[in-house]
Scaffold this motif. Structure first.
Motif, PDB file in Angstrom:
ATOM      1  N   GLY A 181       0.814  -1.198   0.000  1.00  0.00           N
ATOM      2  CA  GLY A 181       0.000   0.000   0.000  1.00  0.00           C
ATOM      3  C   GLY A 181       0.848   1.248   0.000  1.00  0.00           C
ATOM      4  N   PRO A 182       0.246   2.391   0.288  1.00  0.00           N
ATOM      5  CA  PRO A 182       0.985   3.648   0.340  1.00  0.00           C
ATOM      6  C   PRO A 182       2.046   3.620   1.435  1.00  0.00           C
ATOM      7  N   ASP A 183       2.944   4.564   1.376  1.00  0.00           N
ATOM      8  CA  ASP A 183       4.038   4.634   2.339  1.00  0.00           C
ATOM      9  C   ASP A 183       3.537   5.253   3.645  1.00  0.00           C
ATOM     10  N   GLU A 184       2.723   4.477   4.347  1.00  0.00           N
ATOM     11  CA  GLU A 184       2.159   4.920   5.618  1.00  0.00           C
ATOM     12  C   GLU A 184       2.300   3.799   6.637  1.00  0.00           C
ATOM     13  N   PRO A 185       2.608   4.118   7.887  1.00  0.00           N
ATOM     14  CA  PRO A 185       2.743   3.073   8.913  1.00  0.00           C
ATOM     15  C   PRO A 185       1.429   2.323   9.107  1.00  0.00           C
ATOM     16  N   PHE A 186       1.531   1.045   9.400  1.00  0.00           N
ATOM     17  CA  PHE A 186       0.370   0.206   9.679  1.00  0.00           C
ATOM     18  C   PHE A 186       0.158   0.216  11.178  1.00  0.00           C
ATOM     19  N   ALA A 187      -0.877   0.912  11.645  1.00  0.00           N
ATOM     20  CA  ALA A 187      -1.002   1.219  13.068  1.00  0.00           C
ATOM     21  C   ALA A 187      -1.653   0.116  13.891  1.00  0.00           C
ATOM     22  N   SER A 188      -2.295  -0.860  13.238  1.00  0.00           N
ATOM     23  CA  SER A 188      -3.021  -1.879  13.987  1.00  0.00           C
ATOM     24  C   SER A 188      -2.403  -3.254  13.742  1.00  0.00           C
ATOM     25  N   SER A 189      -2.967  -4.264  14.386  1.00  0.00           N
ATOM     26  CA  SER A 189      -2.481  -5.631  14.196  1.00  0.00           C
ATOM     27  C   SER A 189      -2.634  -6.037  12.741  1.00  0.00           C
ATOM     28  N   LEU A 190      -1.533  -6.427  12.141  1.00  0.00           N
ATOM     29  CA  LEU A 190      -1.553  -6.736  10.716  1.00  0.00           C
ATOM     30  C   LEU A 190      -2.440  -7.951  10.420  1.00  0.00           C
ATOM     31  N   ALA A 191      -2.224  -9.028  11.148  1.00  0.00           N
ATOM     32  CA  ALA A 191      -2.981 -10.262  10.890  1.00  0.00           C
ATOM     33  C   ALA A 191      -4.466 -10.062  11.143  1.00  0.00           C
ATOM     34  N   ASP A 192      -4.805  -9.435  12.271  1.00  0.00           N
ATOM     35  CA  ASP A 192      -6.216  -9.229  12.588  1.00  0.00           C
ATOM     36  C   ASP A 192      -6.876  -8.299  11.575  1.00  0.00           C
ATOM     37  N   THR A 193      -6.152  -7.254  11.195  1.00  0.00           N
ATOM     38  CA  THR A 193      -6.703  -6.310  10.219  1.00  0.00           C
ATOM     39  C   THR A 193      -6.921  -6.985   8.879  1.00  0.00           C
ATOM     40  N   ALA A 194      -5.949  -7.768   8.429  1.00  0.00           N
ATOM     41  CA  ALA A 194      -6.075  -8.449   7.139  1.00  0.00           C
ATOM     42  C   ALA A 194      -7.251  -9.423   7.144  1.00  0.00           C
ATOM     43  N   ARG A 195      -7.398 -10.177   8.222  1.00  0.00           N
ATOM     44  CA  ARG A 195      -8.538 -11.102   8.308  1.00  0.00           C
ATOM     45  C   ARG A 195      -9.853 -10.335   8.315  1.00  0.00           C
ATOM     46  N   GLY A 196      -9.885  -9.235   9.048  1.00  0.00           N
ATOM     47  CA  GLY A 196     -11.097  -8.425   9.084  1.00  0.00           C
ATOM     48  C   GLY A 196     -11.420  -7.820   7.730  1.00  0.00           C
ATOM     49  N   PHE A 197     -10.391  -7.331   7.042  1.00  0.00           N
ATOM     50  CA  PHE A 197     -10.594  -6.781   5.705  1.00  0.00           C
ATOM     51  C   PHE A 197     -11.140  -7.851   4.761  1.00  0.00           C
ATOM     52  N   GLU A 198     -10.603  -9.064   4.874  1.00  0.00           N
ATOM     53  CA  GLU A 198     -11.074 -10.145   4.001  1.00  0.00           C
ATOM     54  C   GLU A 198     -12.546 -10.448   4.267  1.00  0.00           C
ATOM     55  N   GLU A 199     -12.920 -10.541   5.528  1.00  0.00           N
ATOM     56  CA  GLU A 199     -14.319 -10.826   5.856  1.00  0.00           C
ATOM     57  C   GLU A 199     -15.244  -9.720   5.356  1.00  0.00           C
ATOM     58  N   LYS A 200     -14.842  -8.470   5.565  1.00  0.00           N
ATOM     59  CA  LYS A 200     -15.687  -7.358   5.139  1.00  0.00           C
ATOM     60  C   LYS A 200     -15.756  -7.270   3.614  1.00  0.00           C
ATOM     61  N   THR A 201     -14.634  -7.557   2.947  1.00  0.00           N
ATOM     62  CA  THR A 201     -14.625  -7.543   1.482  1.00  0.00           C
ATOM     63  C   THR A 201     -15.502  -8.663   0.934  1.00  0.00           C
ATOM     64  N   ARG A 202     -15.429  -9.839   1.550  1.00  0.00           N
ATOM     65  CA  ARG A 202     -16.283 -10.950   1.136  1.00  0.00           C
ATOM     66  C   ARG A 202     -17.757 -10.581   1.335  1.00  0.00           C
ATOM     67  N   ASP A 203     -18.067  -9.969   2.474  1.00  0.00           N
ATOM     68  CA  ASP A 203     -19.449  -9.573   2.731  1.00  0.00           C
ATOM     69  C   ASP A 203     -19.931  -8.537   1.725  1.00  0.00           C
ATOM     70  N   TYR A 204     -19.025  -7.611   1.359  1.00  0.00           N
ATOM     71  CA  TYR A 204     -19.415  -6.606   0.363  1.00  0.00           C
ATOM     72  C   TYR A 204     -19.815  -7.287  -0.936  1.00  0.00           C
ATOM     73  N   TRP A 205     -18.958  -8.162  -1.469  1.00  0.00           N
ATOM     74  CA  TRP A 205     -19.255  -8.801  -2.753  1.00  0.00           C
ATOM     75  C   TRP A 205     -20.502  -9.677  -2.655  1.00  0.00           C
ATOM     76  N   TRP A 206     -20.673 -10.367  -1.544  1.00  0.00           N
ATOM     77  CA  TRP A 206     -21.884 -11.180  -1.383  1.00  0.00           C
ATOM     78  C   TRP A 206     -23.135 -10.319  -1.443  1.00  0.00           C
ATOM     79  N   GLU A 207     -23.107  -9.174  -0.786  1.00  0.00           N
ATOM     80  CA  GLU A 207     -24.277  -8.289  -0.812  1.00  0.00           C
ATOM     81  C   GLU A 207     -24.492  -7.744  -2.220  1.00  0.00           C
ATOM     82  N   TRP A 208     -23.407  -7.350  -2.900  1.00  0.00           N
ATOM     83  CA  TRP A 208     -23.540  -6.799  -4.249  1.00  0.00           C
ATOM     84  C   TRP A 208     -24.153  -7.830  -5.195  1.00  0.00           C
TER      85      TRP A 208
END
Length: 598
Positions: A181-208
């Motif tokens: 991504g952009p040159d910005e520090p990752f302020a939260s837990s990487l693994a937890d954030t990535a898993r959360g992003f995946e779940e939310k992205t999956r939910d978005y596409w399912w709803e669409w």
């Protein structure tokens, strides 16, 4: 298919990436879908040294992949000779956040061991300036920075950074994450954030997907095509690219290598129309916003055939010499000279793209007199230029004629404006546009029908058969049962079909004789067969086209007439549109197939 085009697409309507069957990211432009490719091994020749991101499993003997159902999230499973397995999950985050769609320039890659001892090497080799700059990584405690002249890319990971930066083999003992991504520090837990992003992205596409009005037959094929079209829309401005790639040749060694990462008025109309058929009207609303900016950008009212997805950005065509080209078949082009051409069908496509805004009661912001007034200006130009010689929809670079399809699109512009005026209860404007519609139609018929050929022809001079003539009934210019149209469909099937698929035209153009079939033309032919009552033949053609999709369900622009391999840029919106349109036309209805069980 061409082995090199067996690619899957991920994205979020800001960026997109193409991934090969082994999980290598071989194409991704940054920081938007028409930008500088940070990964471009797809165009790097036969043995590229950089421009990719992959995971190498020691002793790998097998690779399989699948999309998570109804999403743009792809999973690749690698297996080695000892039975060790790992899974790579790739996606670009897209989900609702604070009443907005969160769609950053970001790729997330999660790597999980599934069984056995997985000894892996991570090879992250971005490059910039179309392959001219190969930046060395600057390491931090848990990230690497790749600095270029225009932007800096940051890779953040919970793996030991030395393994990634130096490409050292290591045993993957637990799930790991790498975020680009952009040159910005990752302020939260990487693994937890990535898993959360995946779940939310999956939910978005399912709803669409849940709200798509899909046909009863070929549901999975249509859903994949719809998602692919969504990935080609640049949501920030509303522009829609014709494909995610540049310079994949239409045929081997043909130098017909074009940059399709731009917004053609014609292609975008077809994309909007296909998504509208499925009930996904938001892309149309965004595109109308884009068109408003485009139309306002030139006080003369003259429209170019193609624009940058950020209006005002120049599209001068140039070469990228540092990249050898797809399988070494250069040149690699950036920009597109078609922006300088005269293609007069664009005015009609603008009006047709906007017309549903006036008729669809689902839309919270319907078309109004302000939009109609804007479209009338476009219609005036359509009328003025209806019989001006142009390059035509096939963008011939060396010859201008009055093209039948361009003139018919001007007719369609006037026809739709009359219909819109009727909805707005503007009787004077109804008659105004009906008069112009009728004038154009009468003049077209003086040259577009050839008694000699017994068919409609493509232009006023040296008229020949052309697959775009298949659309005359679809557009309403003639009735499907008009003997002239039926004869034209018969003639096109007889003269332009090669090994089961349709050419655009049969004669030479600026680059000689075309060598491959243009995929959308075969879909048009299937639709025309259905219109004239030959549904069984139409379904046979359609199912044959479905067999040409790659393993990820994508189609490119062209099909080799001999090998039936895919060629041309991918995923091609034209082709995915053709799949959706034809499936919607040919499928049994839900009532027939489900409720009545017939």
């Amino acid at each position: 298919m061409s082995a090199n085009l067996n690619l899957a697409a991920i994205g979020n309507s800001t960026i997109a990436a193409l991934i090969d069957p082994r999980g290598r990211i071989s194409w991704c432009c940054w920081p938007r879908i028409d930008g500088d490719p940070i990964f471009s091994s797809l165009l790097g020749g036969t043995e590229p040294e950089s421009g990719f991101f992959d995971v190498v499993l020691d002793g790998e003997v097998k690779a399989t992949r699948r999309y998570q159902i109804n999403t743009a999230i792809i999973e690749t499973i690698l297996e080695n000779e000892a039975g060790a397995k790992l899974r790579i999950t790739d996606f670009a985050p897209r989900f609702k956040l604070y009443d907005r769609i969160y769609r950053p320039a970001m790729l997330v890659r999660r790597i999980e061991p599934l069984s056995g001892t997985c000894r892996v090497t991570i090879r992250l080799r971005p490059h910039f300036k179309w392959g001219e700059q190969r930046p060395s990584p600057v390491r931090g405690s848990n990230h690497m920075r790749f600095a270029g002249d225009d932007f800096t890319l940051r890779a953040t990971t919970d793996l030991p950074i030395v393994y990634v930066s130096e490409e050292r083999p290591f045993v993957l003992g637990k799930a790991a994450t790498i975020v680009l991504g952009p040159d910005e520090p990752f302020a939260s837990s990487l693994a937890d954030t990535a898993r959360g992003f995946e779940e939310k992205t999956r939910d978005y596409w399912w709803e669409w997907v849940r709200y798509l009005s899909i046909p009863f037959e070929w549901q999975n094929e249509v859903i994949r095509a719809a998602i692919s079209l969504k990935l080609c829309a640049y949501e920030e401005t509303g522009g829609i690219v014709a494909a995610l790639t540049t310079s994949i040749p239409e045929a081997p060694h043909s130098i017909r290598n074009w940059d399709y990462r731009h917004c053609w008025l014609r292609d975008s109309y077809f994309t909007v129309r296909a998504l509208n058929l499925l009930g996904a009207t938001r892309t149309m609303e965004d595109y109308i916003r884009y068109l408003t900016t485009v139309i306002a950008s030139d006080p003369s009212g003259r429209l170019a055939p193609v624009y940058s997805i950020v209006p005002g950005t120049p599209l001068e065509e140039r070469f990228a010499p540092a990249l050898a080209g797809f399988s070494g078949m250069g040149p690699v082009r950036v920009g597109n000279q078609a922006a300088e051409q005269v293609q007069n069908d664009g005015y009609g496509h603008v009006i047709l793209a906007a017309a549903q805004m006036f008729f669809d009661a689902r839309l919270p912001n319907r078309g109004d007199t302000a939009l109609f007034n804007l479209l009338e200006g476009v219609g005036a130009k359509a009328f003025d230029y209806a019989f001006e010689p142009d390059a035509g929809l096939w963008e011939l670079r060396g010859k201008k004629r009055v093209h039948t399809f361009s003139a018919v699109m001007s007719w369609a512009a006037c026809d739709r404006l009359a219909r819109i005026a009727r909805v707005l209860q503007l009787p004077d404007r109804v008659q105004f546009w009906l008069d112009r519609r009728n004038e154009i139609r009468a003049r077209i018929l003086t040259f577009a029908w050839s008694e000699k050929l017994g068919s409609f022809v493509d232009a006023d001079v040296d008229g020949q058969l052309d697959a775009s003539l298949l659309l005359l009934a679809e557009l309403g210019f003639v009735r499907p049962d008009d003997p002239r149209y039926v004869a034209t469909v018969d003639a096109i099937g007889r003269e332009l079909k090669r090994n089961g698929y349709l050419m655009r035209y049969a004669g030479e153009d600026d680059f000689g004789l075309p060598e491959t079939s243009f995929t959308i033309c075969s879909f048009w032919y299937a639709g025309a067969l259905d219109l004239i009552g030959r549904r069984d033949e139409a379904r046979e053609m359609f199912t044959s086209l479905l067999d040409r999709r790659n393993e990820a369900g994508l189609l490119s622009e062209d099909i080799d007439n001999q090998t039936l391999e895919l060629w041309g840029n991918i995923p091609q919106t034209y082709s995915m549109v053709g799949l959706i349109d034809t499936a919607m036309r040919l499928s049994k209805t839900w009532e027939e197939a489900f409720w009545r069980g017939s």
